[in-house]
Structures are given as structure tokens and as C-alpha cells.
Write a protein that holds these residues in place. Structure first.
Motif, PDB file in Angstrom:
ATOM      1  N   LEU A 246       0.198  -0.937  -0.407  1.00 62.99           N
ATOM      2  CA  LEU A 246      -0.241   0.129  -0.112  1.00 62.99           C
ATOM      3  C   LEU A 246       0.876   1.389  -0.274  1.00 62.99           C
ATOM      4  CD1 LEU A 246      -3.190  -0.814   2.469  1.00 62.99           C
ATOM      5  CD2 LEU A 246      -3.247  -1.106   0.078  1.00 62.99           C
ATOM      6  N   LEU A 247       1.810   1.202   0.943  1.00 61.56           N
ATOM      7  CA  LEU A 247       2.855   2.037   0.899  1.00 61.56           C
ATOM      8  C   LEU A 247       3.634   2.496  -0.486  1.00 61.56           C
ATOM      9  CD1 LEU A 247       4.644   2.038   4.302  1.00 61.56           C
ATOM     10  CD2 LEU A 247       2.813   3.782   3.860  1.00 61.56           C
ATOM     11  N   ASP A 248       4.213   1.090  -1.118  1.00 63.59           N
ATOM     12  CA  ASP A 248       4.299   1.578  -1.976  1.00 63.59           C
ATOM     13  C   ASP A 248       3.454   2.132  -3.740  1.00 63.59           C
ATOM     14  OD1 ASP A 248       6.819   1.191  -4.458  1.00 63.59           O
ATOM     15  OD2 ASP A 248       5.232  -0.564  -4.918  1.00 63.59           O
ATOM     16  N   LEU A 249       2.402   1.567  -3.265  1.00 68.15           N
ATOM     17  CA  LEU A 249       1.285   2.327  -4.442  1.00 68.15           C
ATOM     18  C   LEU A 249       1.186   3.911  -4.583  1.00 68.15           C
ATOM     19  CD1 LEU A 249      -1.344  -0.814  -4.286  1.00 68.15           C
ATOM     20  CD2 LEU A 249       0.492  -0.229  -6.261  1.00 68.15           C
ATOM     21  N   THR A 250       0.525   3.920  -2.500  1.00 66.06           N
ATOM     22  CA  THR A 250       1.103   5.292  -2.953  1.00 66.06           C
ATOM     23  C   THR A 250       1.547   6.043  -2.681  1.00 66.06           C
ATOM     24  OG1 THR A 250      -0.463   4.782  -0.951  1.00 66.06           O
ATOM     25  CG2 THR A 250       0.233   7.214  -0.766  1.00 66.06           C
ATOM     26  N   SER A 251       2.768   5.825  -2.934  1.00 63.18           N
ATOM     27  CA  SER A 251       3.847   6.385  -3.255  1.00 63.18           C
ATOM     28  C   SER A 251       4.293   6.611  -4.975  1.00 63.18           C
ATOM     29  CB  SER A 251       5.566   6.212  -3.017  1.00 63.18           C
ATOM     30  OG  SER A 251       6.680   6.323  -3.336  1.00 63.18           O
ATOM     31  N   ARG A 252       3.884   5.579  -5.311  1.00 64.37           N
ATOM     32  CA  ARG A 252       4.045   6.074  -6.749  1.00 64.37           C
ATOM     33  C   ARG A 252       3.045   6.798  -7.846  1.00 64.37           C
ATOM     34  NH1 ARG A 252       7.752   1.622  -8.937  1.00 64.37           N
ATOM     35  NH2 ARG A 252       8.492   0.245  -7.747  1.00 64.37           N
ATOM     36  N   GLY A 253       1.602   6.356  -6.833  1.00 62.86           N
ATOM     37  CA  GLY A 253       1.065   7.570  -7.404  1.00 62.86           C
ATOM     38  C   GLY A 253       1.215   8.718  -7.346  1.00 62.86           C
ATOM     39  N   LEU A 254       1.630   9.093  -5.721  1.00 62.20           N
ATOM     40  CA  LEU A 254       1.837  10.602  -6.251  1.00 62.20           C
ATOM     41  C   LEU A 254       3.037  11.600  -6.866  1.00 62.20           C
ATOM     42  CD1 LEU A 254       2.182  10.245  -1.587  1.00 62.20           C
ATOM     43  CD2 LEU A 254       0.950  12.503  -3.260  1.00 62.20           C
ATOM     44  N   ILE A 255       4.182  10.667  -7.039  1.00 60.87           N
ATOM     45  CA  ILE A 255       4.817  10.452  -8.237  1.00 60.87           C
ATOM     46  C   ILE A 255       5.262  10.864  -9.512  1.00 60.87           C
ATOM     47  CG2 ILE A 255       7.007   9.954  -9.358  1.00 60.87           C
ATOM     48  CD1 ILE A 255       8.016  10.977  -6.327  1.00 60.87           C
ATOM     49  N   GLY A 256       3.649  10.101  -9.445  1.00 67.86           N
ATOM     50  CA  GLY A 256       3.371  10.330 -11.077  1.00 67.86           C
ATOM     51  C   GLY A 256       2.478  11.071 -11.661  1.00 67.86           C
ATOM     52  N   LEU A 257       1.469  11.529 -10.257  1.00 72.45           N
ATOM     53  CA  LEU A 257       0.639  12.612  -9.631  1.00 72.45           C
ATOM     54  C   LEU A 257       1.793  14.637  -9.968  1.00 72.45           C
ATOM     55  CD1 LEU A 257      -2.008  14.652  -9.635  1.00 72.45           C
ATOM     56  CD2 LEU A 257      -2.110  13.959  -7.574  1.00 72.45           C
ATOM     57  N   THR A 258       2.981  13.734  -9.172  1.00 71.26           N
ATOM     58  CA  THR A 258       3.895  14.858  -9.441  1.00 71.26           C
ATOM     59  C   THR A 258       3.994  15.541 -10.638  1.00 71.26           C
ATOM     60  OG1 THR A 258       4.820  15.098  -6.894  1.00 71.26           O
ATOM     61  CG2 THR A 258       5.904  15.975  -8.466  1.00 71.26           C
ATOM     62  N   SER A 259       4.772  14.516 -11.728  1.00 74.46           N
ATOM     63  CA  SER A 259       5.269  14.509 -12.408  1.00 74.46           C
ATOM     64  C   SER A 259       3.987  14.787 -13.825  1.00 74.46           C
ATOM     65  CB  SER A 259       5.460  12.729 -13.653  1.00 74.46           C
ATOM     66  OG  SER A 259       6.658  12.215 -12.685  1.00 74.46           O
ATOM     67  N   LEU A 260       2.239  14.418 -13.466  1.00 70.69           N
ATOM     68  CA  LEU A 260       1.732  15.200 -14.562  1.00 70.69           C
ATOM     69  C   LEU A 260       1.842  16.244 -14.313  1.00 70.69           C
ATOM     70  CD1 LEU A 260      -0.548  14.167 -16.153  1.00 70.69           C
ATOM     71  CD2 LEU A 260      -2.315  13.665 -14.194  1.00 70.69           C
ATOM     72  N   LEU A 261       1.892  17.126 -12.969  1.00 66.44           N
ATOM     73  CA  LEU A 261       1.646  18.253 -12.138  1.00 66.44           C
ATOM     74  C   LEU A 261       2.929  19.326 -12.855  1.00 66.44           C
ATOM     75  CD1 LEU A 261      -0.302  18.490  -8.788  1.00 66.44           C
ATOM     76  CD2 LEU A 261      -0.822  18.669 -11.381  1.00 66.44           C
ATOM     77  N   THR A 262       3.968  18.944 -12.837  1.00 58.09           N
ATOM     78  CA  THR A 262       5.463  19.447 -13.857  1.00 58.09           C
ATOM     79  C   THR A 262       5.501  20.377 -14.833  1.00 58.09           C
ATOM     80  OG1 THR A 262       6.772  17.710 -12.405  1.00 58.09           O
ATOM     81  CG2 THR A 262       7.798  19.152 -13.623  1.00 58.09           C
ATOM     82  N   PRO A 263       4.565  20.056 -15.734  1.00 63.70           N
ATOM     83  CA  PRO A 263       4.072  20.718 -17.090  1.00 63.70           C
ATOM     84  C   PRO A 263       3.771  21.841 -16.841  1.00 63.70           C
ATOM     85  CG  PRO A 263       3.714  19.070 -18.075  1.00 63.70           C
ATOM     86  CD  PRO A 263       3.817  18.828 -15.982  1.00 63.70           C
ATOM     87  N   TRP A 264       2.887  22.311 -15.667  1.00 60.49           N
ATOM     88  CA  TRP A 264       2.095  23.503 -15.248  1.00 60.49           C
ATOM     89  C   TRP A 264       1.648  23.812 -14.150  1.00 60.49           C
ATOM     90  CZ3 TRP A 264       0.353  18.909 -16.854  1.00 60.49           C
ATOM     91  CH2 TRP A 264      -0.433  18.463 -18.382  1.00 60.49           C
ATOM     92  N   THR A 265       3.044  23.246 -13.317  1.00 63.17           N
ATOM     93  CA  THR A 265       3.006  24.156 -11.714  1.00 63.17           C
ATOM     94  C   THR A 265       4.844  24.059 -11.638  1.00 63.17           C
ATOM     95  OG1 THR A 265       3.293  22.190 -10.885  1.00 63.17           O
ATOM     96  CG2 THR A 265       0.508  23.061 -11.049  1.00 63.17           C
ATOM     97  N   GLY A 266       5.351  23.552 -12.291  1.00 62.42           N
ATOM     98  CA  GLY A 266       7.183  23.640 -12.531  1.00 62.42           C
ATOM     99  C   GLY A 266       7.422  22.888 -11.055  1.00 62.42           C
TER     100      GLY A 266
END
Length: 240
Positions: free
Chosen positions: A12-32
């Protein structure tokens, strides 16, 4: 024993962490550079929104307890010297009013595993055998894995660290003070419970915790206390 090594928690921790990193990558082009911090805020808001039913159940339970407080105080006065009779009459009162004495505890028990899982991702430098990538993200130049206490104790606290984490801690304390003023606790004479002064002090414990945990966890705590204050204000208006 470190429960994070248990297979279910580990996954569960691994999945949550990967989800957060994925969301971070998704947001990076707009929020830097704000992507990591914003991902924490968004995930925290989603989790808190999902827990609204539990918050409503707790608000209803609290209102029922407040409504029954005068009658409970009367029972405590009447059967002060007979603990067994007091307990029996108290339970009878709860049954007659169709109120569970443990109703306010159940929502907390439901929330605890979910909140605990999310919080764990923000405080562990490594998860599932690899570095926690989220903590390497930065907010205004300060890594999300930075703790103010650790930075000060090791002499690595720069101006940015003081400003970013210091402002965050002050913001949490300010929300705690607003919460304390908005929900003043009126003591019931003769009723057992935590002293009012201690309850008031607990409002500021989150700010103290934010000094010792990583910045990622501090962002989570600030988002949580702000959401909780807003939710309590809305529920007070709805339920009286």
C-alpha cells in the motif's frame, strides 16, 4: 517492530508513493517546482473529501453527546456514590435516546488507517526498498524531505528553510488559534474528561509536530487542519 515491512502495508505504501510521484510528474509541466507540494495538497484534499461521511457521523455523535450532557450530569449527581448504578442508568439513557456512547469513536477508527498510510508516505525517506522520490522534490528551494529540527541541529538550516518551514508552522498555529476561538469548550461541572486548558493546548500540538517532521508532512498537516476547520464550521452550521 516496523509495521511498514508487513506485506500488505509495504504494498500500500509503495502504491501510494508511486501514485504521488505520477501525479507530481503530471503537474510539473503546469506548476514547475511546485508540483510535489501541490500533489500532496491535492491528494490530501481527495482523501479528506472521501472521509466526509465519517466526519458527518462524528459531528452527529458529538451533537448527541452535547444534547445528553445535562441529563448525564444529573445522573452523575444523583448516583455519585453508586458507580454500578450510575453506569447502568447511563447506558439506559443512551439506549432510550438511540445513541451509542462509542459513536464518536467509530469515525476516528475508520479514518486512522487511511490517514496513517498517507502520513507514512510523507515521513519515510525510503519506501518498498527504494528512496522516497517525493521527498526529493522541493518547495521554494527547500527539499520536501527537510525537517526544521534536523536542519537546525545539523547546522544546515539556511534562510529558505527558516522562511518556508517557519511560515508553515506559523500558519498551522494560526489555524489552531482560529479553531480554538471558534469552538470554545464550555466545561460541565462534575463531568469527567480532559481539562479545558489541556484541550486548548492540543490545538497547537500539530504546529509543534510540524517542526520535527519533513516539510512534506508539514504541508499535509497544514492542509488537514485547514480542511478540518472548514468542515467543522460547515457541519456546525448544518447540525447546529
Amino acid at each position: 517492530m516496523d509495521i511498514t515491512i508487513l506485506p500488505v502495508i509495504f504494498t500500500l505504501l509503495d502504491l501510494t508513493s508511486r501514485g504521488l510521484i505520477g501525479l507530481t510528474s503530471l503537474l510539473t509541466p503546469w506548476t514547475g517546482a511546485f508540483a510535489g507540494a501541490l500533489a500532496i495538497v491535492l491528494v490530501t484534499l481527495v482523501v479528506r473529501a472521501a472521509l466526509i461521511p465519517a466526519g458527518i457521523a462524528q459531528a452527529k455523535a458529538d451533537q448527541a453527546r452535547i444534547r445528553l450532557a445535562p441529563r448525564l450530569r444529573e445522573l452523575q449527581t444523583r448516583y455519585r456514590g453508586n458507580r454500578e448504578r450510575l453506569q447502568r442508568e447511563t447506558m439506559e439513557l443512551y439506549r432510550s435516546e438511540n445513541v451509542s456512547p462509542f459513536a464518536s469513536c467509530l469515525p476516528i477508527l475508520i479514518q486512522a488507517p487511511i490517514v496513517g498510510l498517507l502520513y507514512s508516505v510523507f515521513i519515510h525517506p525510503s519506501l518498498a526498498g527504494h528512496a522516497n522520490e517525493l521527498l526529493s522534490q522541493t518547495l521554494l528551494g527547500v527539499p520536501l524531505g527537510t525537517s526544521l529540527f534536523h536542519a537546525v541541529s545539523t547546522g544546515t538550516a539556511g534562510l529558505a528553510t527558516w522562511l518556508v518551514i517557519g511560515c508553515l508552522v506559523l500558519a498551522i498555529a494560526a489555524v489552531g488559534e482560529i479553531t480554538r476561538r471558534a469552538f470554545r469548550i464550555t466545561p460541565i461541572e462534575g463531568a469527567p474528561g480532559v481539562p479545558v486548558a489541556m484541550l486548548g493546548a492540543l490545538q497547537f500540538m500539530t504546529a509543534v509536530v510540524a517542526v520535527f517532521v519533513p516539510l512534506a508532512a508539514g504541508i499535509y498537516l497544514l492542509t488537514t487542519v485547514m480542511w478540518t476547520l472548514g468542515q467543522r464550521l460547515v457541519l456546525r452550521r448544518v447540525f447546529g
